[in-house]
Design a protein around this motif. Structure first.
Motif, PDB file in Angstrom:
ATOM      1  N   ALA A 109      44.575  50.628  43.439  1.00  0.00           N
ATOM      2  CA  ALA A 109      45.020  50.049  44.827  1.00  0.00           C
ATOM      3  C   ALA A 109      43.810  49.638  45.519  1.00  0.00           C
ATOM      4  CB  ALA A 109      45.886  51.287  45.377  1.00  0.00           C
ATOM      5  N   ARG A 110      42.556  50.316  45.091  1.00  0.00           N
ATOM      6  CA  ARG A 110      41.399  49.933  45.681  1.00  0.00           C
ATOM      7  C   ARG A 110      40.744  48.575  45.459  1.00  0.00           C
ATOM      8  NH1 ARG A 110      39.946  54.579  48.158  1.00  0.00           N
ATOM      9  NH2 ARG A 110      40.642  56.711  47.262  1.00  0.00           N
ATOM     10  N   ILE A 111      41.301  47.936  44.437  1.00  0.00           N
ATOM     11  CA  ILE A 111      40.826  46.696  44.210  1.00  0.00           C
ATOM     12  C   ILE A 111      41.395  45.569  45.161  1.00  0.00           C
ATOM     13  CG2 ILE A 111      40.787  44.687  42.525  1.00  0.00           C
ATOM     14  CD1 ILE A 111      41.143  47.096  40.288  1.00  0.00           C
ATOM     15  N   SER A 112      40.423  44.923  45.787  1.00  0.00           N
ATOM     16  CA  SER A 112      40.928  43.648  46.729  1.00  0.00           C
ATOM     17  C   SER A 112      41.462  42.592  46.185  1.00  0.00           C
ATOM     18  CB  SER A 112      39.474  43.214  47.472  1.00  0.00           C
ATOM     19  OG  SER A 112      38.934  42.476  46.504  1.00  0.00           O
ATOM     20  N   PRO A 113      42.297  41.971  46.729  1.00  0.00           N
ATOM     21  CA  PRO A 113      43.021  40.828  46.352  1.00  0.00           C
ATOM     22  C   PRO A 113      42.220  39.674  45.834  1.00  0.00           C
ATOM     23  CG  PRO A 113      44.213  41.398  48.537  1.00  0.00           C
ATOM     24  CD  PRO A 113      42.876  42.589  48.144  1.00  0.00           C
ATOM     25  N   ASP A 114      41.162  39.391  46.445  1.00  0.00           N
ATOM     26  CA  ASP A 114      40.092  38.585  46.099  1.00  0.00           C
ATOM     27  C   ASP A 114      39.344  38.880  44.694  1.00  0.00           C
ATOM     28  OD1 ASP A 114      40.265  36.697  48.026  1.00  0.00           O
ATOM     29  OD2 ASP A 114      38.658  37.656  49.164  1.00  0.00           O
ATOM     30  N   ALA A 115      39.326  40.210  44.299  1.00  0.00           N
ATOM     31  CA  ALA A 115      38.871  40.414  43.070  1.00  0.00           C
ATOM     32  C   ALA A 115      39.798  40.553  42.078  1.00  0.00           C
ATOM     33  CB  ALA A 115      38.348  41.996  43.176  1.00  0.00           C
ATOM     34  N   TRP A 116      41.115  40.767  42.730  1.00  0.00           N
ATOM     35  CA  TRP A 116      42.338  40.336  41.429  1.00  0.00           C
ATOM     36  C   TRP A 116      42.195  39.377  41.103  1.00  0.00           C
ATOM     37  CZ3 TRP A 116      44.463  43.874  38.722  1.00  0.00           C
ATOM     38  CH2 TRP A 116      44.734  45.113  38.943  1.00  0.00           C
ATOM     39  N   LYS A 117      42.230  38.100  42.273  1.00  0.00           N
ATOM     40  CA  LYS A 117      42.198  36.425  41.936  1.00  0.00           C
ATOM     41  C   LYS A 117      41.034  36.355  40.960  1.00  0.00           C
ATOM     42  CE  LYS A 117      41.540  33.542  45.183  1.00  0.00           C
ATOM     43  NZ  LYS A 117      41.649  32.880  46.209  1.00  0.00           N
ATOM     44  N   LYS A 118      39.997  36.864  41.219  1.00  0.00           N
ATOM     45  CA  LYS A 118      38.866  36.443  40.433  1.00  0.00           C
ATOM     46  C   LYS A 118      38.734  36.955  38.986  1.00  0.00           C
ATOM     47  CE  LYS A 118      35.487  35.943  44.101  1.00  0.00           C
ATOM     48  NZ  LYS A 118      34.406  36.734  44.819  1.00  0.00           N
ATOM     49  N   GLY A 119      39.419  38.114  38.787  1.00  0.00           N
ATOM     50  CA  GLY A 119      39.666  38.612  37.619  1.00  0.00           C
ATOM     51  C   GLY A 119      40.913  38.697  36.708  1.00  0.00           C
ATOM     52  N   SER A 120      41.769  37.800  37.403  1.00  0.00           N
ATOM     53  CA  SER A 120      43.110  37.284  36.663  1.00  0.00           C
ATOM     54  C   SER A 120      42.917  36.815  35.585  1.00  0.00           C
ATOM     55  CB  SER A 120      44.064  36.556  37.665  1.00  0.00           C
ATOM     56  OG  SER A 120      43.479  35.109  37.803  1.00  0.00           O
ATOM     57  N   LYS A 121      41.810  35.801  35.138  1.00  0.00           N
ATOM     58  CA  LYS A 121      41.916  35.248  33.929  1.00  0.00           C
ATOM     59  C   LYS A 121      41.437  36.271  32.850  1.00  0.00           C
ATOM     60  CE  LYS A 121      41.404  30.422  35.759  1.00  0.00           C
ATOM     61  NZ  LYS A 121      40.502  29.326  35.929  1.00  0.00           N
ATOM     62  N   LEU A 122      40.403  37.191  33.354  1.00  0.00           N
ATOM     63  CA  LEU A 122      40.146  38.062  32.164  1.00  0.00           C
ATOM     64  C   LEU A 122      41.198  39.123  32.078  1.00  0.00           C
ATOM     65  CD1 LEU A 122      37.529  39.185  31.073  1.00  0.00           C
ATOM     66  CD2 LEU A 122      37.113  40.682  32.825  1.00  0.00           C
ATOM     67  N   VAL A 123      42.015  39.265  32.694  1.00  0.00           N
ATOM     68  CA  VAL A 123      42.953  40.284  32.523  1.00  0.00           C
ATOM     69  C   VAL A 123      43.931  39.618  31.482  1.00  0.00           C
ATOM     70  CG1 VAL A 123      45.147  41.224  33.523  1.00  0.00           C
ATOM     71  CG2 VAL A 123      43.040  41.376  34.700  1.00  0.00           C
ATOM     72  N   TRP A 124      44.171  38.397  31.892  1.00  0.00           N
ATOM     73  CA  TRP A 124      45.254  37.668  30.765  1.00  0.00           C
ATOM     74  C   TRP A 124      44.276  37.430  29.436  1.00  0.00           C
ATOM     75  CZ3 TRP A 124      49.905  36.012  30.651  1.00  0.00           C
ATOM     76  CH2 TRP A 124      50.216  35.016  29.862  1.00  0.00           C
ATOM     77  N   LEU A 125      43.193  37.199  29.506  1.00  0.00           N
ATOM     78  CA  LEU A 125      42.250  36.914  28.297  1.00  0.00           C
ATOM     79  C   LEU A 125      42.429  38.242  27.224  1.00  0.00           C
ATOM     80  CD1 LEU A 125      41.006  35.180  26.530  1.00  0.00           C
ATOM     81  CD2 LEU A 125      38.759  35.868  27.470  1.00  0.00           C
TER      82      LEU A 125
END
Length: 183
Positions: free
Chosen positions: A16-32
């Motif tokens: 919950a503490r992760i910002s939406p921008d960080a989620w967007k930037k890390g989305s490809k890493l989460v997928w990978l």
């Protein structure tokens, strides 16, 4: 359920503490990372009850396909976040011009769907058609607010229906499970 409640609450507080921008930037890493875990099932996975779906790390066994459900949402949300709408009217072009100007852009726009298809294929191979269907359905739901054209969604649904038919024909017990569920 109570055993997992404390780690779940801690995880929820952290995420919950992760910002939406960080989620967007890390989305490809989460997928990978989720895709690598699905491939790990093929390499170091453990078979239980006739299916190779689990990865063991010490005493803990988990199904990477379950992580792919949430990774699909995170990845597609990141991929669609800044996507511009496809132009309604494209100028008429000769085939060679279309291949140079339009085809690469269409391919890049279709890449998230292709990656989802790869994940669905890996999950189905375990075999786990139910989870593969959940990942595919989640992707289709994400396509609507993601700006994917209805023409593309209908084409993808038609191809998905064909693919599901092939997967059911490949393993006849799947049709039996569906008909038993309906009854």
């Amino acid at each position: 359920q109570l055993i997992f409640m404390v780690p779940a609450m801690i995880g929820a507080a952290v995420f919950a503490r992760i910002s939406p921008d960080a989620w967007k930037k890390g989305s490809k890493l989460v997928w990978l990372a989720s895709l690598v875990l699905l491939i790990a099932v093929e390499v170091i996975g453990v078979s239980m009850n006739g299916a190779k779906r689990w990865v063991m790390i010490g005493p803990i066994a988990f199904q990477p396909a379950e992580f792919m459900k949430i990774a699909t949402i995170i990845y597609l949300a990141g991929a669609f976040a800044d996507r511009k709408a496809w132009p309604k009217k494209m100028p008429k072009r000769a085939f060679a011009q279309w291949m140079d100007a339009v085809a690469p852009t269409k391919f890049m726009r279709a890449l998230p769907a292709i990656w989802v298809l790869v994940a669905v294929g890996l999950i189905e191979h375990e075999p786990d058609l139910g989870t593969a269907a959940v990942v595919a359905a989640t992707a289709f739901v994400m396509f609507i607010p993601g700006g994917v054209t209805w023409k593309s969604i209908v084409a993808a649904l038609a191809l998905s229906g064909l693919g599901a038919g092939v997967m059911i024909a490949k393993q006849p017990y799947r049709l039996e499970r569906i008909t038993n569920h309906v009854h």
